[in-house]
Enzyme design. Structure first.
Site, PDB file in Angstrom:
ATOM      1  N   CYS A   1       2.167   5.590  -1.629  1.00 38.39           N
ATOM      2  CA  CYS A   1       3.469   5.835  -1.009  1.00 38.39           C
ATOM      3  C   CYS A   1       4.252   6.630  -2.030  1.00 38.39           C
ATOM      4  CB  CYS A   1       4.200   4.547  -0.653  1.00 38.39           C
ATOM      5  SG  CYS A   1       5.852   4.918  -0.009  1.00 38.39           S
TER       6      CYS A   1
ATOM      7  N   CYS B   1       8.196   5.360  -2.195  1.00 39.62           N
ATOM      8  CA  CYS B   1       8.580   4.029  -2.680  1.00 39.62           C
ATOM      9  C   CYS B   1       7.336   3.169  -2.805  1.00 39.62           C
ATOM     10  CB  CYS B   1       9.640   3.399  -1.784  1.00 39.62           C
ATOM     11  SG  CYS B   1       9.357   3.593  -0.013  1.00 39.62           S
TER      12      CYS B   1
HETATM   13 FE    FE Z   1       7.336   3.397   0.624  1.00 39.89          FE
END
Ligand code: FE
Length: 188
Positions: free
Chosen positions: A88, A91
């Protein structure tokens, strides 16, 4: 999680050592064992594999796993030609119902940037080397989509039960930073 931990610790409400054990349990045991059930079923049952390809969220729910952070699941299949790696970049989006809490490194800035720039280097950091001809595809998780890597079934496991197969499926093999255990490394 850590910010909450320090507040609660300051107020004397929790014992940090006990919390570490709890977090460790969710990071490495309970959560990823759910994903391992999904993978072992897919390795064992071609009809289930088809359903997983068509609608992973529903196929995962068949095994009783679902809910927050797992509403929109996509399964990406490793093959001899393609290895999948999940990150990701923004985040720490992660499929909680099948993998539990993300490991600390998953949320780290170096992993999040290097996975995109140099995925083969990330694999080397994790001790994984793939044939040069194997393409590495990087999947960027979002709030909308969460990915589960379906690793290749290890050779030498013909006739194994789902339970036994699930024992070979590591957390990292479902993120793409690892491979399943070899049959001789199966837990007793
Ligand atoms: Fe994320």
């Amino acid at each position: 999680m850590r910010a909450l931990e320090s507040i609660l610790t300051e107020k004397g409400l929790i014992n940090p050592a006990a919390l570490d054990v709890l977090i460790e349990t969710y990071e490495t045991r309970i959560g990823p064992r759910n994903g391992a059930r999904v993978v072992a079923r897919a390795w064992s049952d071609p009809a289930y594999l088809d359903r997983l390809r068509q609608d992973a969220t529903a196929a995962i729910a068949e095994l009783g796993f679902g809910g927050r952070q797992g509403e929109d699941m996509i399964v990406v299949e490793n093959t001899p030609d393609t290895h999948n790696l999940v990150v990701c970049t923004l985040c720490s989006c992660y499929p909680w119902p099948v993998l539990g809490l993300p490991p600390v490194w998953y949320k780290s800035a170096p992993y999040r940037s290097k996975a995109v720039i140099d995925p083969r280097g990330v694999l080397a950091d994790f001790g994984v080397s793939l044939p040069a001809a194997t393409r590495i595809r990087v999947w960027d998780s979002t709030a909308e989509l969460r990915y589960l890597v379906l690793p290749m079934r290890p050779a030498g496991t013909e006739g194994w039960s789902e339970d036994r197969l699930a024992g070979l499926v590591t957390r990292d093999s479902m993120i793409g930073t690892g491979l399943p255990l070899a049959p001789e490394k199966a837990p007793a």
